[in-house]
Design an enzyme around this catalytic site. Structure first.
Site, PDB file in Angstrom:
ATOM      1  N   TYR A  33       0.831  -1.196   0.000  1.00  0.00           N
ATOM      2  CA  TYR A  33       0.000   0.000   0.000  1.00  0.00           C
ATOM      3  C   TYR A  33       0.865   1.244   0.000  1.00  0.00           C
ATOM      4  O   TYR A  33       2.081   1.181   0.222  1.00  0.00           O
ATOM      5  CB  TYR A  33      -0.947   0.009   1.206  1.00  0.00           C
ATOM      6  CG  TYR A  33      -0.290   0.324   2.539  1.00  0.00           C
ATOM      7  CD1 TYR A  33       0.515  -0.603   3.184  1.00  0.00           C
ATOM      8  CD2 TYR A  33      -0.474   1.567   3.150  1.00  0.00           C
ATOM      9  CE1 TYR A  33       1.122  -0.306   4.403  1.00  0.00           C
ATOM     10  CE2 TYR A  33       0.124   1.870   4.369  1.00  0.00           C
ATOM     11  CZ  TYR A  33       0.912   0.932   4.988  1.00  0.00           C
ATOM     12  OH  TYR A  33       1.511   1.237   6.188  1.00  0.00           O
ATOM     13  N   LYS A 147       6.506  -1.876   1.875  1.00  0.00           N
ATOM     14  CA  LYS A 147       5.311  -1.308   2.499  1.00  0.00           C
ATOM     15  C   LYS A 147       4.153  -2.293   2.360  1.00  0.00           C
ATOM     16  O   LYS A 147       3.212  -2.105   1.590  1.00  0.00           O
ATOM     17  CB  LYS A 147       4.980   0.063   1.895  1.00  0.00           C
ATOM     18  CG  LYS A 147       4.114   0.906   2.830  1.00  0.00           C
ATOM     19  CD  LYS A 147       4.185   2.371   2.468  1.00  0.00           C
ATOM     20  CE  LYS A 147       3.172   3.233   3.190  1.00  0.00           C
ATOM     21  NZ  LYS A 147       3.231   3.212   4.645  1.00  0.00           N
ATOM     22  N   GLU A 180      11.705   2.194  14.432  1.00  0.00           N
ATOM     23  CA  GLU A 180      10.836   3.275  13.938  1.00  0.00           C
ATOM     24  C   GLU A 180       9.526   3.219  14.704  1.00  0.00           C
ATOM     25  O   GLU A 180       9.331   2.351  15.557  1.00  0.00           O
ATOM     26  CB  GLU A 180      10.601   3.129  12.439  1.00  0.00           C
ATOM     27  CG  GLU A 180       9.876   1.851  12.077  1.00  0.00           C
ATOM     28  CD  GLU A 180       9.748   1.600  10.576  1.00  0.00           C
ATOM     29  OE1 GLU A 180       9.548   2.569   9.825  1.00  0.00           O
ATOM     30  OE2 GLU A 180       9.815   0.428  10.185  1.00  0.00           O
ATOM     31  N   LEU A 205      10.975   1.219   7.225  1.00  0.00           N
ATOM     32  CA  LEU A 205      10.395   1.739   5.990  1.00  0.00           C
ATOM     33  C   LEU A 205      11.096   3.054   5.674  1.00  0.00           C
ATOM     34  O   LEU A 205      11.255   3.902   6.557  1.00  0.00           O
ATOM     35  CB  LEU A 205       8.895   1.992   6.167  1.00  0.00           C
ATOM     36  CG  LEU A 205       8.235   2.447   4.876  1.00  0.00           C
ATOM     37  CD1 LEU A 205       8.016   1.272   3.938  1.00  0.00           C
ATOM     38  CD2 LEU A 205       6.922   3.149   5.142  1.00  0.00           C
TER      39      LEU A 205
HETATM   40  N1  PDD Z   1       2.735   5.078   7.550  1.00  0.00           N
HETATM   41  N2  PDD Z   1       7.322   3.745   9.140  1.00  0.00           N
HETATM   42  C1  PDD Z   1       6.187   3.003   9.065  1.00  0.00           C
HETATM   43  C2  PDD Z   1       6.180   1.653   9.704  1.00  0.00           C
HETATM   44  C3  PDD Z   1       5.069   3.522   8.392  1.00  0.00           C
HETATM   45  O1  PDD Z   1       3.946   2.791   8.302  1.00  0.00           O
HETATM   46  C4  PDD Z   1       5.141   4.817   7.811  1.00  0.00           C
HETATM   47  C5  PDD Z   1       3.979   5.406   7.061  1.00  0.00           C
HETATM   48  C6  PDD Z   1       6.337   5.546   7.933  1.00  0.00           C
HETATM   49  C7  PDD Z   1       6.495   6.910   7.328  1.00  0.00           C
HETATM   50  O2  PDD Z   1       6.494   6.860   5.914  1.00  0.00           O
HETATM   51  P1  PDD Z   1       5.998   8.087   5.028  1.00  0.00           P
HETATM   52  O3  PDD Z   1       6.782   9.271   5.448  1.00  0.00           O
HETATM   53  O4  PDD Z   1       6.273   7.660   3.636  1.00  0.00           O
HETATM   54  O5  PDD Z   1       4.514   8.253   5.315  1.00  0.00           O
HETATM   55  C8  PDD Z   1       7.415   4.966   8.577  1.00  0.00           C
HETATM   56  C9  PDD Z   1       1.550   5.477   6.806  1.00  0.00           C
HETATM   57  C10 PDD Z   1       1.324   6.940   6.808  1.00  0.00           C
HETATM   58  C11 PDD Z   1       0.377   4.671   7.308  1.00  0.00           C
HETATM   59  O6  PDD Z   1       0.554   3.468   7.476  1.00  0.00           O
HETATM   60  O7  PDD Z   1      -0.700   5.231   7.509  1.00  0.00           O
END
Ligand code: PDD
Length: 287
Positions: A33, A147, A180, A205
């Site tokens: 996703y 992801k 993270e 991620l």
């Molecule tokens: N989450 N780490 C994890 C485990 C994440 O699921 C996300 C993003 C991030 C940050 O990635 P980005 O800057 O590309 O949003 C780091 C999304 C927003 C979610 O699952 O809703």
């Protein structure tokens, strides 16, 4: 007209949006996703998100459900039809619908779902206070760079944070180092003013917000120390913050009940939030 979702080729009313019971996403979490921010009706860093989608799909050997150009058109159309000004577009691609069998099915078309969600901008009160974080063991698999929609450990971590009165959980690997957040990347600012965050490898991620913020920092000459930090180091940090597509750059002012720095959002964090928002023309103070 109500909100629409896009499901396998059709725009449908959101409450009626359905996938098949044998969608491999539903049965095996066999899919990936993206969450793409939308600010003032425009997608933020769309191409970087599509690049990451491409990479996640390739790692799992799932094909694109439609061309990249077509997917771009559909997401723009969904934003337009839903009148979305601020929020996110959610894009999910699974390996498709097939009789339940662990190995990959042959000749099955990947399934595509897209939805939008309106989000309120962080209130001045939340920004002034910062978020509370708790730490939890990281019990995920070893390919966190993909992801994947397999988010059960992340859900358990977020629920644990919620039950502890916090907003986010920072996950910790056996050596005591933070990987993270459950849905965010984790950062600290040391006593010497260096910004510390992990290198992007299989263990985290590679957040798009993270990638863009690193560029912003390089342009502004802010010193980066790209390495893991321990929970103990985070407790003693001058500042802490997190990044994601729905939070942008958010101050963290408490970890496991301990105030970080003076317990208020730090100057470096506030500056980075402003600079990050400026990359897509958002000025919170003017808004
Ligand atoms: N989450 N780490 C994890 C485990 C994440 O699921 C996300 C993003 C991030 C940050 O990635 P980005 O800057 O590309 O949003 C780091 C999304 C927003 C979610 O699952 O809703």
């Amino acid at each position: 007209m109500g909100r629409l979702a896009y499901v396998n080729g059709r725009f449908v009313p959101h409450p009626q949006a359905r996938v098949h019971v044998e969608d491999r996403g539903y049965q095996f979490a066999d899919g990936v996703y993206e969450v793409v921010p939308v600010a003032n009706g425009r997608l933020v860093d769309e191409e970087l998100h599509l690049d990451r989608l491409d990479r996640s799909l390739a790692e799992l050997r799932i094909g694109w459900p439609m061309s990249r150009a077509a997917l771009r058109l559909v997401s723009h159309e969904l934003i337009r039809r839903n009148g979305l000004a601020n929020g996110i577009v959610y894009v999910q691609v699974t390996r498709g619908v097939a009789p339940r069998d662990h190995k990959f099915p042959k000749g099955v078309k990947p399934a595509l779902v897209m939805t939008t969600k309106q989000l309120k901008r962080a209130s001045p009160a939340v920004l002034a206070q910062g978020l509370k974080v708790v730490t939890v063991p990281d019990i995920r698999w070893q390919r966190r760079d993909i992801k994947s929609i397999s988010l059960l450990p992340n859900c358990l971590a977020k629920q644990q944070a919620f039950e502890a009165g916090a907003t986010e959980a920072w996950m910790v690997e056996p050596g005591g180092y933070v990987t993270e957040g459950s849905s965010t990347n984790a950062w600290i600012v040391t006593g010497e003013g260096k910004v510390v965050t992990r290198k992007a490898n299989h263990e985290i991620l590679n957040g798009i917000t993270r990638q863009v913020l690193l560029k912003v920092m390089a342009e502004e000459g802010i010193v980066l120390d790209e390495r893991p930090f321990s929970v103990e180091e985070a407790y003693k940090a001058r500042e802490a913050f997190l990044t994601s597509s729905s939070n942008f750059v958010m101050p963290v002012t408490e970890i496991d009940g301990r105030p970080i720095g003076n317990g208020h959002p730090g100057l470096v964090t506030q500056r980075l939030r402003r600079s990050y928002l400026a990359t897509f023309g958002l000025d919170e103070e003017a808004a």
